[in-house]
Every structure is written in structure tokens, then in C-alpha cells.
Design a protein around this motif. Structure first.
Motif, PDB file in Angstrom:
ATOM      1  N   LYS A  30       0.820  -1.215   0.000  1.00 29.99           N
ATOM      2  CA  LYS A  30       0.000   0.000   0.000  1.00 29.99           C
ATOM      3  C   LYS A  30       0.855   1.268   0.000  1.00 29.99           C
ATOM      4  CE  LYS A  30      -3.509   2.467   2.735  1.00 29.99           C
ATOM      5  NZ  LYS A  30      -2.767   3.749   2.734  1.00 29.99           N
ATOM      6  N   GLU A  31       1.813   1.359   0.907  1.00 31.00           N
ATOM      7  CA  GLU A  31       2.621   2.577   1.044  1.00 31.00           C
ATOM      8  C   GLU A  31       3.409   2.867  -0.225  1.00 31.00           C
ATOM      9  OE1 GLU A  31       6.315   4.274   3.790  1.00 31.00           O
ATOM     10  OE2 GLU A  31       5.064   2.631   4.545  1.00 31.00           O
ATOM     11  N   ASP A  34       0.937   3.792  -3.169  1.00 27.96           N
ATOM     12  CA  ASP A  34       0.389   5.138  -2.996  1.00 27.96           C
ATOM     13  C   ASP A  34       1.431   6.195  -3.348  1.00 27.96           C
ATOM     14  OD1 ASP A  34      -2.015   4.125  -2.234  1.00 27.96           O
ATOM     15  OD2 ASP A  34      -1.743   4.458  -0.082  1.00 27.96           O
ATOM     16  N   GLN A  38       0.869   9.038  -6.035  1.00 25.84           N
ATOM     17  CA  GLN A  38       0.771  10.400  -5.500  1.00 25.84           C
ATOM     18  C   GLN A  38       1.985  11.257  -5.841  1.00 25.84           C
ATOM     19  OE1 GLN A  38       0.032   9.696  -1.336  1.00 25.84           O
ATOM     20  NE2 GLN A  38      -1.937   8.674  -1.754  1.00 25.84           N
TER      21      GLN A  38
END
Length: 371
Positions: A30-31, A34, A38
Motif C-alpha cells: 500500500k505505502e 500510494d 501520489q
């Protein structure tokens, strides 16, 4: 159904549902994922047409407890493998990987793997297809995929460059990359006179054999060092060539064109067939040579796999396709007497050529009698 090759990546996997290909992103990634989105890295790579675009689907299609997101990538009609690529395609794939690596570093990310299996020929250009290959960049650590890059890209390119012979079968024998020690032993002594070849193959192989890892200390592998490493790899790869040679079939159409009415009549006959068959959207031109009839198929908006066992012919075709921007021809090196087999774990990671050959029509012009 989860694709058999996806077991290698704990970050996610590819799967089929109702005939549509998806990629699941797992929670443990996830990190990094993202950050990839982003930071603007994804958008920049897609804008440059270096990365296959995808749609994000906020639905758990697999029912997995590890699910974070579902991606639906733009479909690639035909998957080919590095051992089916001509020299210049593999060379361009290596340079594309390094360009993507540099772009990811600018956005605070790095490629965690560097394999040619992450690249495909799509719409007359090479494109990176794995959105889960990007993780947060740690300047205290060396590039984890450096050895993989050297074994998967540098090894076959250098061996072909120095021996002046196509050697795609070596990549089939070692699908995960030709080991550094093997490459080192097969390269001529004069290869050590090239600083970059010495560093990335000969010295690299010696360090790997001694179980020492360059840059073990934290902070020992700065961003500047990383970019210098990439620049060194780029300089080396850009200089590599496979000298054009007069192979058995490379001048076939030059000779055939001198026969009275032969080539033109043949094209007219095939053109009449294609005009009569309106439902054909995909085809394979087996024994394609330099792609004369593959181009004829492409003009009728037929997506075409152009296959030939002569690496020099396919290399010529590949280079011409880049200039002509013909979007629906896929060049591959295939020996029809010994086509690419299914390989990998349980023989399911990489499909055989015959199982991938799902087309409406096959051309086998001036070919059958040779088989």
C-alpha cells in the motif's frame, strides 16, 4: 485464476476474471503503491508512453484478505518473451528500463526488479507493463535489481556484441538471466579492456562469487552513485551492436523481386484474399522474412504476428517498424521446427508459442516445403 508467474511477487498478482486481466495490489504494498501514484511518477511514465496505463477498481474481485486495490491494465494483445526478441529490441528494452529507473528516482522511487519480462512490444513501441515494480527509494541501500539487470540484459547483449552472432537461445536456457560467471567465462579477454564491461560483468562476477555485496554499509550508496551507475550502464549499452550480416534469407525478397511478375503477382493474390475475407482481424505471417506480407496484412487493419527463424531478418523488420510506426505488427524470432516451449515452474510461467498463437488466419508463404 491467478497467473502462474505471479507467485514471485508478494506485492500482488495478475489474475483472470470473466476473460478480463486484472492485477491485485496487496496490503503490504500500500505505502509504496500510494507513493508511486501520489508522487506523479505513474502519470509521468504513462504520459511518456513508457508505462502501460491502468484503471483503478475499488472492488475486491478475488475475495482475498490481502487485497488493497484492483488494477485493470490496458490489454496487450500478444505476449512475447526476451528469447524471441531480436538484438535491437532487447537493447531498446534495456535502455527503456534505465530511463524508467531514472524517472522513478526523480520521484523518490526505484525499480525493485529489472527483468525484460516486464516489457512488451505494444503499438509499435516497447512499454513497461508492471505497475508493482516501484518501491520507495532508500539512498542507504544499493540497487537491489542491479545483478538481475546485468544478467537479464547485459549478459546476452554483450555475448552477441562480442561474438557477432545472435544467441537468443541462451536466454531460453537461462530465462532468469545468464549467470555472471557464465557470461564472464564466455566473453573474450578483450572485453576486459572496456571499463564498463569490466565493472558490470568481470568485477561484478568476482564480487558475487566472493559473497561480498558492494555498498553494504548504510549511506555508502548515495543518489549520485546510483545515477553514475545508471549512466555507466547506458554508455555501455548504447555502444553495443550486432553487425548486419548476409544470412541465408536476409536478401530473399531482393532476389525474389527480380523474378518476372513473381513478387507483385503474389501480393495481388494475397490482397484479393484479404479483401474477400472481411472478418479477419488477427493473423500470423510464418516465415515473415523482412515483413513484406506482414505489412500487406497490416494495411488491411489485421493485427499480425511476424515470425521468422532468421534473427537478422527480424532485427531488420523491428528497426523498420519503429521508423514506420506501424502499430499492428509484432516481430518475433521463432524456429517453427523448434518453437518456444512452455517453461518455468510446472512449465506454466511462460506459455509456448503455439498456445499463444490464437489468430484468425495464418500465412505460410514459401515455407511448408522447408519444414
Amino acid at each position: 485464476a491467478i497467473h502462474p508467474s505471479s507467485f514471485r511477487d508478494p506485492s500482488g498478482f495478475i489474475f483472470l476474471k470473466d476473460g478480463v486481466l486484472y492485477r491485485q495490489v496487496n496490503k503490504n504494498f500500500k505505502e509504496d503503491f500510494d507513493l508511486f501514484v501520489q508522487s506523479g511518477c505513474y502519470e509521468q511514465l504513462v504520459q511518456k508512453k513508457w508505462l502501460l496505463p491502468h484503471h483503478i477498481i475499488s472492488e475486491n474481485l478475488t475475495g482475498s484478505d490481502d487485497w488493497y486495490l484492483t488494477l485493470q491494465p490496458e490489454p496487450v494483445p500478444f505476449i512475447s518473451y526476451p528469447y524471441e526478441w531480436p538484438f535491437d529490441m532487447l537493447k531498446d528494452a534495456a535502455l527503456l528500463t534505465l530511463n524508467i529507473l531514472k524517472e522513478s528516482i526523480r520521484h523518490g522511487l526505484i525499480l525493485k526488479d529489472a527483468t525484460p519480462y516486464n516489457i512488451q512490444w505494444h503499438n509499435y513501441q516497447l512499454i513497461f507493463i508492471d505497475s508493482l515494480s516501484f518501491e520507495k527509494y532508500n539512498e542507504a541501500e544499493p540497487w537491489v535489481a542491479y545483478r538481475q539487470f546485468c544478467e537479464c540484459f547485459l549478459s546476452p547483449l554483450l555475448l552477441m556484441h562480442y561474438n557477432k552472432q545472435p544467441m537468443q537461445q541462451l536466454s531460453l536456457a537461462w530465462p532468469d538471466g545468464i549467470p555472471l560467471a557464465v557470461t564472464r567465462s564466455l566473453l573474450p579477454f578483450r572485453s576486459k579492456l572496456s571499463l564498463h564491461t569490466y565493472l558490470h560483468i568481470h568485477l561484478h562476477a568476482r564480487i558475487a562469487a566472493s559473497n561480498k555485496q558492494p555498498g553494504e554499509k548504510k549511506g555508502a550508496f548515495s543518489r549520485k552513485k546510483m545515477l553514475n551507475l545508471v549512466a555507466s550502464l547506458e554508455l555501455l549499452i548504447q555502444k553495443l551492436t550486432l553487425s548486419p550480416q548476409q544470412s541465408t534469407w536476409s536478401a530473399y525478397y531482393d532476389e525474389a523481386g527480380q523474378r518476372p511478375d513473381y513478387l507483385q503477382s503474389k501480393k495481388e493474390i494475397i490482397g484479393q484474399w484479404l479483401s474477400a475475407e472481411k472478418d479477419i482481424t488477427t493473423a500470423a505471417d510464418l516465415g515473415a522474412n523482412d515483413g513484406a506480407f506482414s505489412r500487406l496484412l497490416a494495411k488491411h487493419n489485421i493485427r499480425t504476428i511476424a515470425a521468422d527463424f532468421d534473427p537478422f531478418c527480424i532485427n531488420t523488420l523491428y528497426n523498420s517498424l519503429k521508423k514506420e510506426t506501424i502499430i499492428n505488427i509484432q516481430p518475433v524470432i521463432i524456429d517453427l521446427a523448434n518453437p518456444s516451449p512452455a517453461i518455468g515452474v510446472n512449465n506454466k510461467e511462460h506459455s509456448s508459442f503455439t498456445s499463444r498463437l490464437k489468430v484468425d488466419m495464418i500465412l505460410a508463404l514459401a515455407l511448408i516445403h522447408h519444414l
